[in-house]
Design a protein around this motif. Structure first.
Motif, short mmCIF file in Angstrom:
data_model
loop_
_atom_site.label_atom_id
_atom_site.label_comp_id
_atom_site.label_asym_id
_atom_site.label_seq_id
_atom_site.Cartn_x
_atom_site.Cartn_y
_atom_site.Cartn_z
N ASP A 106 121.37 -45.35 -35.78
CA ASP A 106 119.90 -45.42 -35.87
C ASP A 106 119.38 -46.64 -35.11
O ASP A 106 118.40 -46.56 -34.38
CB ASP A 106 119.46 -45.51 -37.34
N GLU A 107 120.07 -47.77 -35.29
CA GLU A 107 119.64 -49.01 -34.62
C GLU A 107 119.74 -48.87 -33.11
O GLU A 107 118.85 -49.27 -32.37
CB GLU A 107 120.50 -50.19 -35.09
N GLU A 110 117.05 -46.66 -31.88
CA GLU A 110 115.77 -47.36 -31.97
C GLU A 110 115.59 -48.29 -30.77
O GLU A 110 114.54 -48.32 -30.12
CB GLU A 110 115.72 -48.14 -33.29
N TYR A 115 111.46 -46.01 -30.56
CA TYR A 115 110.98 -45.32 -31.76
C TYR A 115 111.35 -46.12 -32.99
O TYR A 115 112.30 -46.89 -32.97
CB TYR A 115 111.63 -43.94 -31.90
N ARG A 116 110.60 -45.90 -34.05
CA ARG A 116 111.03 -46.36 -35.36
C ARG A 116 111.91 -45.26 -35.92
O ARG A 116 111.39 -44.24 -36.37
CB ARG A 116 109.79 -46.60 -36.24
N VAL A 117 113.21 -45.40 -35.83
CA VAL A 117 114.13 -44.32 -36.21
C VAL A 117 114.44 -44.39 -37.71
O VAL A 117 114.83 -45.44 -38.22
CB VAL A 117 115.44 -44.40 -35.38
#
Ligand code: ZN
Ligand code: MN
Length: 138
Positions: A106-107, A110, A115-117
């Motif tokens: 996710d990081e 991101e 994006y804000r994942v």
């Protein structure tokens, strides 16, 4: 906000609870048709459309997960937590895989996307042991 009277009627609530229960009691990631078959004896006025509608209701609220398939039929998962799947390309079976969801992905996504994942999905594809055995039988 529109109140959906139909969705909260006692009959519909009972049907939805039954659908959620069937999903919670299986690890087979069934299709809507499979769930319908399981319930039609107990709910004679149930239709496949109603099953689909209730599955959407439950997934919209994050109570179940939809495993969208690009080409085939969608499958449904009573386990809404983040976990990975392995899909048999021979028989179509979908199983959970005992592998921790990797927050580092996710990081990275991101950082790369801006994006804000919040989550990710990961499906592995291959041939299951049963299909592999079947194909290697001489
Ligand atoms: Zn298989
Ligand atoms: Mn699953």
């Amino acid at each position: 906000m529109i109140t959906d009277k139909k969705a909260t009627s006692p009959r519909n609530t009972r049907q939805r609870e039954a659908i959620a229960r069937v999903l919670a009691e299986t690890t087979s990631h069934p299709t809507a048709a499979w769930i319908y078959d399981k319930l039609k004896a107990d709910f004679p006025d149930l239709s496949l459309g109603t099953v689909y509608r209730n599955l959407s209701f439950l997934s919209d609220r994050g109570l179940i997960r939809v495993l969208r398939s690009g080409s085939g039929t969608d499958r449904f998962d009573g386990n809404a937590s983040g976990h990975y799947h392995v899909v048999c390309e021979s028989c179509g079976k979908v199983e959970d895989i005992a592998m921790e969801s990797d927050a580092a992905l996710d990081e990275r996504a991101e950082t790369l996307s801006g994006y804000r994942v919040s989550s990710h999905r990961l499906d592995f594809f291959g041939v299951c042991p049963a299909c592999r055995d079947r194909h290697t039988v001489s």
